[in-house]
Design a protein around this motif. Sequence first.
Motif, PDB file in Angstrom:
ATOM      1  N   VAL A  62     -10.246   2.986  -5.016  1.00 47.89           N
ATOM      2  CA  VAL A  62      -9.216   2.008  -5.383  1.00 47.89           C
ATOM      3  C   VAL A  62      -9.212   0.882  -4.348  1.00 47.89           C
ATOM      4  O   VAL A  62      -9.099   1.134  -3.144  1.00 47.89           O
ATOM      5  CB  VAL A  62      -7.827   2.675  -5.457  1.00 47.89           C
ATOM      6  CG1 VAL A  62      -6.742   1.636  -5.704  1.00 47.89           C
ATOM      7  CG2 VAL A  62      -7.813   3.729  -6.552  1.00 47.89           C
ATOM      8  N   LYS A  63      -9.344  -0.353  -4.819  1.00 48.69           N
ATOM      9  CA  LYS A  63      -9.450  -1.489  -3.908  1.00 48.69           C
ATOM     10  C   LYS A  63      -8.096  -1.981  -3.414  1.00 48.69           C
ATOM     11  O   LYS A  63      -7.975  -2.494  -2.307  1.00 48.69           O
ATOM     12  CB  LYS A  63     -10.183  -2.642  -4.608  1.00 48.69           C
ATOM     13  CG  LYS A  63     -11.602  -2.305  -5.034  1.00 48.69           C
ATOM     14  CD  LYS A  63     -12.227  -3.466  -5.802  1.00 48.69           C
ATOM     15  CE  LYS A  63     -13.629  -3.115  -6.279  1.00 48.69           C
ATOM     16  NZ  LYS A  63     -14.217  -4.197  -7.101  1.00 48.69           N
ATOM     17  N   LYS A  64      -7.067  -1.867  -4.266  1.00 48.97           N
ATOM     18  CA  LYS A  64      -5.777  -2.443  -3.905  1.00 48.97           C
ATOM     19  C   LYS A  64      -4.649  -1.513  -4.340  1.00 48.97           C
ATOM     20  O   LYS A  64      -4.594  -1.082  -5.487  1.00 48.97           O
ATOM     21  CB  LYS A  64      -5.606  -3.815  -4.564  1.00 48.97           C
ATOM     22  CG  LYS A  64      -4.288  -4.508  -4.237  1.00 48.97           C
ATOM     23  CD  LYS A  64      -4.208  -5.895  -4.848  1.00 48.97           C
ATOM     24  CE  LYS A  64      -5.111  -6.883  -4.113  1.00 48.97           C
ATOM     25  NZ  LYS A  64      -4.861  -8.266  -4.555  1.00 48.97           N
ATOM     26  N   VAL A  65      -3.754  -1.211  -3.384  1.00 52.87           N
ATOM     27  CA  VAL A  65      -2.545  -0.446  -3.675  1.00 52.87           C
ATOM     28  C   VAL A  65      -1.362  -1.383  -3.444  1.00 52.87           C
ATOM     29  O   VAL A  65      -1.181  -1.900  -2.340  1.00 52.87           O
ATOM     30  CB  VAL A  65      -2.423   0.799  -2.779  1.00 52.87           C
ATOM     31  CG1 VAL A  65      -1.147   1.574  -3.124  1.00 52.87           C
ATOM     32  CG2 VAL A  65      -3.644   1.694  -2.931  1.00 52.87           C
ATOM     33  N   VAL A  66      -0.579  -1.606  -4.499  1.00 54.62           N
ATOM     34  CA  VAL A  66       0.506  -2.578  -4.461  1.00 54.62           C
ATOM     35  C   VAL A  66       1.833  -1.869  -4.675  1.00 54.62           C
ATOM     36  O   VAL A  66       1.973  -1.071  -5.608  1.00 54.62           O
ATOM     37  CB  VAL A  66       0.319  -3.658  -5.553  1.00 54.62           C
ATOM     38  CG1 VAL A  66       1.421  -4.707  -5.466  1.00 54.62           C
ATOM     39  CG2 VAL A  66      -1.053  -4.305  -5.429  1.00 54.62           C
ATOM     40  N   LYS A  68      -1.641  14.234  -5.965  1.00 54.79           N
ATOM     41  CA  LYS A  68      -2.243  14.496  -7.269  1.00 54.79           C
ATOM     42  C   LYS A  68      -2.816  13.220  -7.890  1.00 54.79           C
ATOM     43  O   LYS A  68      -3.721  13.279  -8.716  1.00 54.79           O
ATOM     44  CB  LYS A  68      -1.211  15.100  -8.226  1.00 54.79           C
ATOM     45  CG  LYS A  68      -0.794  16.527  -7.899  1.00 54.79           C
ATOM     46  CD  LYS A  68      -1.910  17.512  -8.191  1.00 54.79           C
ATOM     47  CE  LYS A  68      -1.458  18.944  -7.972  1.00 54.79           C
ATOM     48  NZ  LYS A  68      -2.543  19.919  -8.174  1.00 54.79           N
ATOM     49  N   LEU A  69      -2.263  12.068  -7.494  1.00 58.11           N
ATOM     50  CA  LEU A  69      -2.737  10.807  -8.079  1.00 58.11           C
ATOM     51  C   LEU A  69      -4.183  10.504  -7.687  1.00 58.11           C
ATOM     52  O   LEU A  69      -5.021  10.288  -8.567  1.00 58.11           O
ATOM     53  CB  LEU A  69      -1.806   9.663  -7.681  1.00 58.11           C
ATOM     54  CG  LEU A  69      -2.187   8.285  -8.212  1.00 58.11           C
ATOM     55  CD1 LEU A  69      -2.228   8.280  -9.731  1.00 58.11           C
ATOM     56  CD2 LEU A  69      -1.194   7.227  -7.711  1.00 58.11           C
ATOM     57  N   PRO A  70      -4.534  10.465  -6.387  1.00 60.67           N
ATOM     58  CA  PRO A  70      -5.957  10.257  -6.058  1.00 60.67           C
ATOM     59  C   PRO A  70      -6.839  11.382  -6.587  1.00 60.67           C
ATOM     60  O   PRO A  70      -7.996  11.148  -6.931  1.00 60.67           O
ATOM     61  CB  PRO A  70      -5.967  10.211  -4.521  1.00 60.67           C
ATOM     62  CG  PRO A  70      -4.674  10.801  -4.077  1.00 60.67           C
ATOM     63  CD  PRO A  70      -3.696  10.511  -5.161  1.00 60.67           C
ATOM     64  N   GLN A  71      -6.311  12.597  -6.676  1.00 61.46           N
ATOM     65  CA  GLN A  71      -7.089  13.701  -7.234  1.00 61.46           C
ATOM     66  C   GLN A  71      -7.412  13.440  -8.706  1.00 61.46           C
ATOM     67  O   GLN A  71      -8.524  13.708  -9.165  1.00 61.46           O
ATOM     68  CB  GLN A  71      -6.312  15.011  -7.086  1.00 61.46           C
ATOM     69  CG  GLN A  71      -7.087  16.246  -7.558  1.00 61.46           C
ATOM     70  CD  GLN A  71      -6.304  17.529  -7.387  1.00 61.46           C
ATOM     71  OE1 GLN A  71      -5.317  17.571  -6.664  1.00 61.46           O
ATOM     72  NE2 GLN A  71      -6.724  18.578  -8.055  1.00 61.46           N
ATOM     73  N   GLU A 123      -0.841   9.283   3.336  1.00 62.14           N
ATOM     74  CA  GLU A 123      -2.049  10.045   3.012  1.00 62.14           C
ATOM     75  C   GLU A 123      -2.521   9.724   1.600  1.00 62.14           C
ATOM     76  O   GLU A 123      -3.724   9.613   1.336  1.00 62.14           O
ATOM     77  CB  GLU A 123      -1.765  11.538   3.160  1.00 62.14           C
ATOM     78  CG  GLU A 123      -2.934  12.448   2.803  1.00 62.14           C
ATOM     79  CD  GLU A 123      -4.082  12.372   3.792  1.00 62.14           C
ATOM     80  OE1 GLU A 123      -5.157  12.897   3.479  1.00 62.14           O
ATOM     81  OE2 GLU A 123      -3.896  11.773   4.878  1.00 62.14           O
ATOM     82  N   MET A 124      -1.570   9.557   0.670  1.00 59.40           N
ATOM     83  CA  MET A 124      -1.946   9.191  -0.696  1.00 59.40           C
ATOM     84  C   MET A 124      -2.674   7.851  -0.723  1.00 59.40           C
ATOM     85  O   MET A 124      -3.701   7.701  -1.399  1.00 59.40           O
ATOM     86  CB  MET A 124      -0.705   9.102  -1.578  1.00 59.40           C
ATOM     87  CG  MET A 124      -1.013   8.658  -3.012  1.00 59.40           C
ATOM     88  SD  MET A 124       0.396   7.992  -3.921  1.00 59.40           S
ATOM     89  CE  MET A 124       0.661   6.422  -3.070  1.00 59.40           C
ATOM     90  N   VAL A 125      -2.147   6.878   0.009  1.00 57.75           N
ATOM     91  CA  VAL A 125      -2.783   5.552   0.027  1.00 57.75           C
ATOM     92  C   VAL A 125      -4.193   5.652   0.593  1.00 57.75           C
ATOM     93  O   VAL A 125      -5.137   5.047   0.064  1.00 57.75           O
ATOM     94  CB  VAL A 125      -1.929   4.555   0.836  1.00 57.75           C
ATOM     95  CG1 VAL A 125      -2.661   3.220   0.982  1.00 57.75           C
ATOM     96  CG2 VAL A 125      -0.573   4.349   0.166  1.00 57.75           C
ATOM     97  N   ARG A 126      -4.368   6.428   1.667  1.00 56.99           N
ATOM     98  CA  ARG A 126      -5.706   6.591   2.250  1.00 56.99           C
ATOM     99  C   ARG A 126      -6.662   7.243   1.252  1.00 56.99           C
ATOM    100  O   ARG A 126      -7.815   6.842   1.119  1.00 56.99           O
ATOM    101  CB  ARG A 126      -5.626   7.423   3.532  1.00 56.99           C
ATOM    102  CG  ARG A 126      -5.069   6.682   4.734  1.00 56.99           C
ATOM    103  CD  ARG A 126      -5.376   7.428   6.034  1.00 56.99           C
ATOM    104  NE  ARG A 126      -4.647   8.680   6.114  1.00 56.99           N
ATOM    105  CZ  ARG A 126      -3.433   8.800   6.633  1.00 56.99           C
ATOM    106  NH1 ARG A 126      -2.809   7.741   7.092  1.00 56.99           N
ATOM    107  NH2 ARG A 126      -2.843   9.982   6.693  1.00 56.99           N
TER     108      ARG A 126
END
Length: 663
Positions: A468-472, A562-565, A458-461
């Motif tokens: 955010v274009k890229k999650v590594v 909390k990170l995407p928030q 869910e965080m990645v979504r």
Amino acid sequence: MSDIKTWMRGPWAVPIGSGAAILASFAAAHLVTSRSVVALPWSDALMIAAASIAGIPVILKASRALTARVVGIDLLVSIAAIGAVAIGNYWEAAAVTFLFAVGHALESATLNKTRSALAELVAVAPDIAIVMRHGLQVEVPAGSVANGETVLVKNGAKVPVDGVVTGGTGALDEASITGESMPAHKTLGDTVFAGTISTSGFLQVSATGVGADTTLARIIHRVEEAQDAKAKTQAFMDRFSAWYTPAIIALAVILGLATRDIVLALTLLVIGCPGALVISIPVSIVAGIGRGAKDGILIKGGEFLETSARIDAVCVDKTGTLTEGHPRLTDVFSLDPAWDRDDVLRIAAQAEAGSEHPLARPILDAAAQAELGTIGLPEHTEPMPGKGIVATVDGHRVAVGNMALMASESDSGAHYDAALVRVDALSGAGRTPMAVAWDGQIIGIVAVADEIRADAAEMVRRLHGAGVKKVVMLTGDIERVARAVGDQVGVDEVRAGLLPEGKLEAVAELQSQGYTVAMVGDGVNDAPALATADIGVAMGAAGSGVAIETADIALMRDDLLKLPQAIALARRTVNNMRQNIAVALLTVVTLLAGVLFGGVTMAVGMLVHELSVLVVIANAMRLLRDRGANLAKNREQQGSGQSRPASLIKPSGSISTMSPEPS
């Protein structure tokens, strides 16, 4: 009497006094009879008094600024007011200074509201504590509690110290620290924070942090510093104002000399005040950082807030970030008939007894659970970064680690080939296998696994939804295990088998490709990457003074969402700043055009100018509402019909002695 003195020193005393004088002047001018010719001087005198009441503080402030070689808005208003009085435009002088004073008072009041998060944090700071001394309950100031003393926390009371529960159970409202609205259940051994509130139960707490050493005090200090720290855009605006204000004065002088119209020149001074422009950035920063503090998101300052709004690549560690961080032993295999699985587990545990690696703990726990006897310490331990550990046990050389370590520690024979097959099968199942070698001979394999967090996918979504274009995923784990986790979570890229330097290089590579990179890690082996990234993020920082003080963003609760928030909040804040700048510039340009082409008076210009300041502040205050996070959450839920992924490794009641046959 003291209340009157306090009110006289308040922001509203000056505008009320000036306004009263203006009303008295109008009364003197309109209540005279045709035969009363002495009322007019009284009307003018009262209007001059009104201008003086509101103008003298402005003139004094402008004078102090000039001594520091600062040319600001106050100087523009001072020159305009003095000039208006000199040419007999008493009403204009009074109107300009009165409106400026009203604007200043309203600005102070509304700015205080944008700092409400800080005020709320200060308000929850406890004043008293009940401690046990000599067998008695004693009420003392919270700051006088000594570390190690037992503090009693009763239902409805504030926790006065940071500490550890030594007795009792209860529930605490930790919203002031973590931003979590649901009470947290506390029992023996749990950590509690000063400023949290007991909603039920009775706790006995051993104090570990008092006064300035509490998590709450560190948060207040960080928010104070962050709200005062300037963003790059704000610093530019300050430099712009330093040139803009003298330029307006010079333009007014030139216009006055060219047109011989002093009123026009003075009006230009008032209209040119860049008040809304100057305040447009800091008010948004204060509100944005305040909103974050309420949600348990500490942002270090305006510069980091601006940078966070540009984040388009996020690097995350696997263990403890995407996974629970509590691996357990899942498999033990013997590859040599001379050694059974208990022997393999005992030897691995003896070697790992001197290791501080996170994967050592599950091996030691499993050995204790299997009752294999006392596991002594090895005579010598040599960590092999990124590979495993080599130890001396009873005079024998024992190696526990990946196949890269085995290649240098063991001979190449049947056991080596069997180990390769077994390791490959375990890795494909998402487990972390480690071979065990005794004096250069591989004798078995142990494997551990860590469960994926339920909200990792869910965080990645949501990160993608936030722009955010890229999650590594960056991990020191082997490729197969990392891929298994990455596929479950849905990251865009997996980089496995990385040493700390490798994570740093991965972050630097993304930056060289033009990405603004945020790194999320535990701050230990990820420290080089955290320092290199544009934004370093610490998770679960509650109680960690180092994380609060050093991280660019500290998420007080160990909550991935909390990170995407935080990123969404940064983007909202920067957009708010841009809106404020547009309002301020449009106001100044429109008023200047109105002055040059006629129709805008000094009083009207000041009124519009002050209204623009209030519009800018009101716009910034929208950030204090917790609407953006909820809307983003709803959009994400509506846009995704997928359920959360199941944990990669299901908990089982026993350690497996067999693995699927490799294909």
